[in-house]
Write a protein that holds these residues in place. Sequence first.
Motif, PDB file in Angstrom:
ATOM      1  N   VAL A 148       0.831  -1.212   0.000  1.00  0.00           N
ATOM      2  CA  VAL A 148       0.000   0.000   0.000  1.00  0.00           C
ATOM      3  C   VAL A 148       0.863   1.258   0.000  1.00  0.00           C
ATOM      4  O   VAL A 148       0.593   2.199  -0.752  1.00  0.00           O
ATOM      5  CB  VAL A 148      -0.991  -0.019   1.184  1.00  0.00           C
TER       6      VAL A 148
ATOM      7  N   LEU B 134      -6.303  -0.864   0.298  1.00  0.00           N
ATOM      8  CA  LEU B 134      -6.366   0.177  -0.721  1.00  0.00           C
ATOM      9  C   LEU B 134      -7.107  -0.328  -1.944  1.00  0.00           C
ATOM     10  O   LEU B 134      -6.863  -1.444  -2.403  1.00  0.00           O
ATOM     11  CB  LEU B 134      -4.940   0.579  -1.121  1.00  0.00           C
TER      12      LEU B 134
ATOM     13  N   LEU C 121      -9.100   4.183   0.738  1.00  0.00           N
ATOM     14  CA  LEU C 121      -7.997   3.797   1.617  1.00  0.00           C
ATOM     15  C   LEU C 121      -8.563   3.588   3.010  1.00  0.00           C
ATOM     16  O   LEU C 121      -9.115   4.514   3.604  1.00  0.00           O
ATOM     17  CB  LEU C 121      -6.911   4.875   1.640  1.00  0.00           C
TER      18      LEU C 121
ATOM     19  N   VAL D  24      -6.213   6.822  -6.115  1.00  0.00           N
ATOM     20  CA  VAL D  24      -6.768   6.117  -4.960  1.00  0.00           C
ATOM     21  C   VAL D  24      -8.284   6.232  -4.972  1.00  0.00           C
ATOM     22  O   VAL D  24      -8.833   7.336  -5.020  1.00  0.00           O
ATOM     23  CB  VAL D  24      -6.195   6.683  -3.641  1.00  0.00           C
TER      24      VAL D  24
END
Length: 162
Positions: free
Chosen positions: A53, A109, A67, A64
């Motif tokens: 990650v 993630l 998360l 992203v």
Amino acid sequence: MAPRPPARKSRSGVKLGATREQIERRERFERARRETLRGAAEGPVVMYGWHTVTAALRNPARHVRKLLATENAARRLSDEGFTLKPEVVRPGAIAERLLPDAVHQGLYLETNSLPSPAIEDLPAKGVVLVLDQITDPHNVGAIFRSAAAFAATAIVTTQRHS
């Protein structure tokens, strides 16, 4: 000592005496396995574990989507200079999204996949490592680190069964 008889299963294929939690976890595992075999090209790439990650977060090309981090992992991310604020969750919230034996180390993630170069675009000289049917993330990580240490030009993996 006599060998133990094999575990009996009910008509539905569930091991007799299994708890509801074990049954649900097995069902999640089977769903995830089927989805992996389907090869969803547009879906998110799921990454977990500290090194995986954080390497992805350091890559400016990564977008992203989500998360998740435990309180300790979020604090460690902050201490190491990461500015992206994760959604802080309990460890079970991450574990339920992964396969039963996954070691997430408090980080999960979801990101978009990165474009892969075509085989034809690889340099004519250099070491190309080809992997097939390696499913343990620890082994994959160790192989990637070894490839980097030996200056491999590329690593080729299959989309399925890896």
